[in-house]
Design a protein around this motif. Sequence first.
Motif, PDB file in Angstrom:
ATOM      1  N   CYS A  85       0.843  -1.192   0.000  1.00  0.00           N
ATOM      2  CA  CYS A  85       0.000   0.000   0.000  1.00  0.00           C
ATOM      3  C   CYS A  85       0.881   1.246   0.000  1.00  0.00           C
ATOM      4  O   CYS A  85       1.772   1.389   0.831  1.00  0.00           O
ATOM      5  N   CYS A  90       0.557   4.779   4.911  1.00  0.00           N
ATOM      6  CA  CYS A  90       1.567   3.728   4.746  1.00  0.00           C
ATOM      7  C   CYS A  90       2.885   4.326   4.259  1.00  0.00           C
ATOM      8  O   CYS A  90       3.962   3.908   4.692  1.00  0.00           O
ATOM      9  N   CYS A 126      -4.578   3.292  -0.958  1.00  0.00           N
ATOM     10  CA  CYS A 126      -5.073   2.984   0.392  1.00  0.00           C
ATOM     11  C   CYS A 126      -6.104   1.849   0.369  1.00  0.00           C
ATOM     12  O   CYS A 126      -7.058   1.874  -0.392  1.00  0.00           O
ATOM     13  N   VAL A 127      -5.865   0.839   1.202  1.00  0.00           N
ATOM     14  CA  VAL A 127      -6.800  -0.285   1.274  1.00  0.00           C
ATOM     15  C   VAL A 127      -7.726  -0.165   2.481  1.00  0.00           C
ATOM     16  O   VAL A 127      -8.456  -1.094   2.810  1.00  0.00           O
ATOM     17  N   GLY A 128      -7.681   0.988   3.151  1.00  0.00           N
ATOM     18  CA  GLY A 128      -8.659   1.263   4.205  1.00  0.00           C
ATOM     19  C   GLY A 128      -8.291   0.740   5.576  1.00  0.00           C
ATOM     20  O   GLY A 128      -9.146   0.670   6.456  1.00  0.00           O
ATOM     21  N   CYS A 129      -7.046   0.366   5.802  1.00  0.00           N
ATOM     22  CA  CYS A 129      -6.613  -0.114   7.120  1.00  0.00           C
ATOM     23  C   CYS A 129      -5.460   0.750   7.611  1.00  0.00           C
ATOM     24  O   CYS A 129      -4.450   0.232   8.110  1.00  0.00           O
ATOM     25  N   CYS A 130      -5.608   2.063   7.480  1.00  0.00           N
ATOM     26  CA  CYS A 130      -4.483   2.973   7.742  1.00  0.00           C
ATOM     27  C   CYS A 130      -3.928   2.821   9.157  1.00  0.00           C
ATOM     28  O   CYS A 130      -2.743   3.049   9.388  1.00  0.00           O
ATOM     29  N   VAL A 135       0.871  -1.328   5.359  1.00  0.00           N
ATOM     30  CA  VAL A 135       0.036  -2.487   5.054  1.00  0.00           C
ATOM     31  C   VAL A 135       0.465  -3.099   3.729  1.00  0.00           C
ATOM     32  O   VAL A 135       0.788  -2.387   2.778  1.00  0.00           O
TER      33      VAL A 135
HETATM   34  S1  FES Z   1      -2.720   4.341   3.486  1.00  0.00           S
HETATM   35 FE1  FES Z   1      -2.270   2.236   3.545  1.00  0.00          FE
HETATM   36  S2  FES Z   1      -4.068   1.392   4.355  1.00  0.00           S
HETATM   37 FE2  FES Z   1      -4.551   3.490   4.177  1.00  0.00          FE
END
Ligand code: FES
Length: 163
Positions: A85, A90, A126-130, A135
Amino acid sequence: MDMDRIDLDSEIGRIGAHIGAQDRRRGLLIPLLHKIQEDYGYLSGEALERLSKKLEMPLSEIYSVASFYHQFYFTPRGRKIVRVCMGTACHVRGAGKLLDNLQQRFNVGIGETTEDMAMTLETVGCVGCCGLAPVITVNEDILGEAGSKNLELLLESIEEDQG
Ligand code: FES
């Protein structure tokens, strides 16, 4: 690759049952592309030529449609798809360094697959687990705090797969 494994006639019958007569070929195309990719991991030239004949649709039109969607791939992909990510959180927490390390460790560039097909390395937004940054995702799984022991175990499993 044995493209005869997919019975295009029965797939066309199965999918076609849910599609109206109007623009039937286009309605069949996307589900069939998905089916081919699901079974073989990518859309080979051989598979697309076969589909072109079966649907009586120009190969150029099939390529044009398939290229429009980012989820279709035209080259073989690794058994593990590792995505780092590169979203803001990230990135701030070291995703760039992690990506560099993965490239060096597996001798593979971004968007490339190792020669033994063990792994394809990609980046993702971004996969939504910031909160777990940095990640990475591995196939369908999400690994948070990517510097963790889980990551090392995963990388070791890929190396074992490489033999
Ligand atoms: S920036 Fe990597 S999960 Fe949001």
